[in-house]
Design an enzyme around this catalytic site. Structure first.
Site, PDB file in Angstrom:
ATOM      1  N   CYS A 120       0.867  -1.178   0.000  1.00 30.99           N
ATOM      2  CA  CYS A 120       0.000   0.000   0.000  1.00 30.99           C
ATOM      3  C   CYS A 120       0.905   1.230   0.000  1.00 30.99           C
ATOM      4  O   CYS A 120       2.011   1.190  -0.536  1.00 30.99           O
ATOM      5  CB  CYS A 120      -0.987  -0.024   1.156  1.00 30.99           C
ATOM      6  N   TRP A 121       0.454   2.328   0.576  1.00 29.44           N
ATOM      7  CA  TRP A 121       1.233   3.564   0.510  1.00 29.44           C
ATOM      8  C   TRP A 121       2.546   3.466   1.292  1.00 29.44           C
ATOM      9  O   TRP A 121       3.623   3.749   0.781  1.00 29.44           O
ATOM     10  CB  TRP A 121       0.386   4.720   1.025  1.00 29.44           C
TER      11      TRP A 121
END
Length: 369
Positions: free
Chosen positions: A95-96
């Site tokens: 993810c981020w």
């Protein structure tokens, strides 16, 4: 298992069956790891909603809602895109920043029995590797710039050189743009971040023992800025310059920019942008040629009066005389033209010093096609 990447094109990435980006679709669309598929655990709207609750209500309420949404979206992915994955399937998830979203989805996949790895630091860690590569360099292979005024078929010849086994990075291909006001494609350009990611991967795959061929570019390709390391390499590299008469370049341009021929209104809008840079009577002549469908005439006028002076000025700042010149009378046979350019490259890499070596034979070879 958390995986720490050592480079933007780390070979370990090839060891997974799927690389899964669980970020929202807008985040994925802007940029993502090479080959990653998007299975978002929060949609764009859901991510915004959770973020609003986090700020305006409480982190606890935001996490509770987020967990419910992640579970629902994970179930949808398991029953949809992942329904055919067998027990030996090995995914890499990110993810981020390698936090809650990838952690939650990875846990669900692990509980099923799959061997799941997660990118340590997420997309942000990979992006830092990309930035370091394209901004700080250095370029591992010796660079040679393929030069020539607008319309010299540089991109087409560069692509043929790649097919013949030469080491090439096609910056215009990575940027999805032909490098001039008329160079845009209908599908548009990638984001700056996505361009840099593509470039970083290409740079890391270079063979440092072989020359790298790159087309002469300005510091911008459409809306894309050429990163510092590559731009410095272009400015410092020796050049192989193709000299092609303006009439031949105009014919090639008129034949290859078919999307412009099919959209005169788009050409007219670009001429309006160029108008303040030229005398009114010159611009009016271009507009008349457009209205009459005289594409060869229009192309020749634009090349001679707009592009050539700017290209010559740019070249005067960067060409230090170390390269070769290949003279071509026309571009009717690009395979033959590529062969002549290839011969010029051979002279450069062999240490040839003549700036216009074999220019006469080169002209005759193309003229006889």
């Amino acid at each position: 298992m958390d995986l720490t990447l050592a480079s933007a094109a780390d070979p370990v990435l090839a060891g997974f069956d799927d690389i899964i980006d669980v970020r929202a679709p807008a985040e994925y669309a802007e940029d993502h790891l090479p080959g990653a598929i998007n299975l978002p655990v929060l949609s764009d709207a859901e991510r915004a909603r959770v973020g609003t609750i986090y700020k305006q209500v409480s982190p606890f309420d935001a996490r509770k809602l987020g967990a419910a949404l992640v579970a629902a979206n994970a179930a949808r992915h398991l029953q949809g895109p992942l329904a055919d994955r067998g027990g030996a399937w090995q995914p890499l998830v990110y993810c981020w920043r390698g936090g809650q979203r990838s952690g939650s989805f990875g846990t669900i996949l692990s509980q099923i029995g799959w061997r799941v790895a997660r990118v340590q630091g997420g997309y942000k860690a990979w992006r830092s590797l990309v930035v370091d590569r394209v901004q700080n360099g250095p370029i591992a292979a010796p660079v040679i710039v393929l030069d020539g005024n607008t319309g010299s078929a540089k991109t087409a010849i560069l692509q043929r050189l790649a097919q013949r086994g030469h080491q090439v990075i096609d910056l215009e291909g990575l940027a999805n743009h032909r490098g001039s006001l008329f160079g845009g494609h209908p599908e548009g350009q990638p984001s700056q971040k996505m361009f840099e990611g593509r470039l970083a991967v290409a740079l890391e795959r270079l063979d440092p023992a072989r020359p790298l061929l790159i087309e002469a570019e300005s510091s911008r390709i459409g809306q894309i800025t050429v990163p510092k390391a590559m731009w410095q390499a272009i400015c410092a590299a020796p050049r192989l310059q193709m000299q092609v008469p303006v009439a031949a370049r105009a014919a090639f341009t008129a034949a290859t920019y078919r999307d412009m021929v099919d959209d005169p209104a788009r050409v007219a809008a670009i001429l309006d942008l160029m108008a303040p840079l030229h005398p009114a009577e010159r611009v009016e002549g271009w507009r008349q040629a457009l209205a009459q469908g005289r594409w060869q005439h229009l192309s020749e006028g634009l090349l001679r009066d707009h592009y050539d002076p700017r290209y010559d000025k740019h070249r005067s700042r960067h060409d230090d005389g170390r390269g070769q010149i290949v003279a071509l009378d026309d571009l009717s046979d690009l395979d033959a033209a590529t062969g002549l350019v290839e011969a010029g490259l051979a002279r450069m890499t062999a240490g040839g010093s003549s700036r216009t070596a074999d220019a006469g034979p080169a002209r005759r070879a193309v003229a006889d096609l």
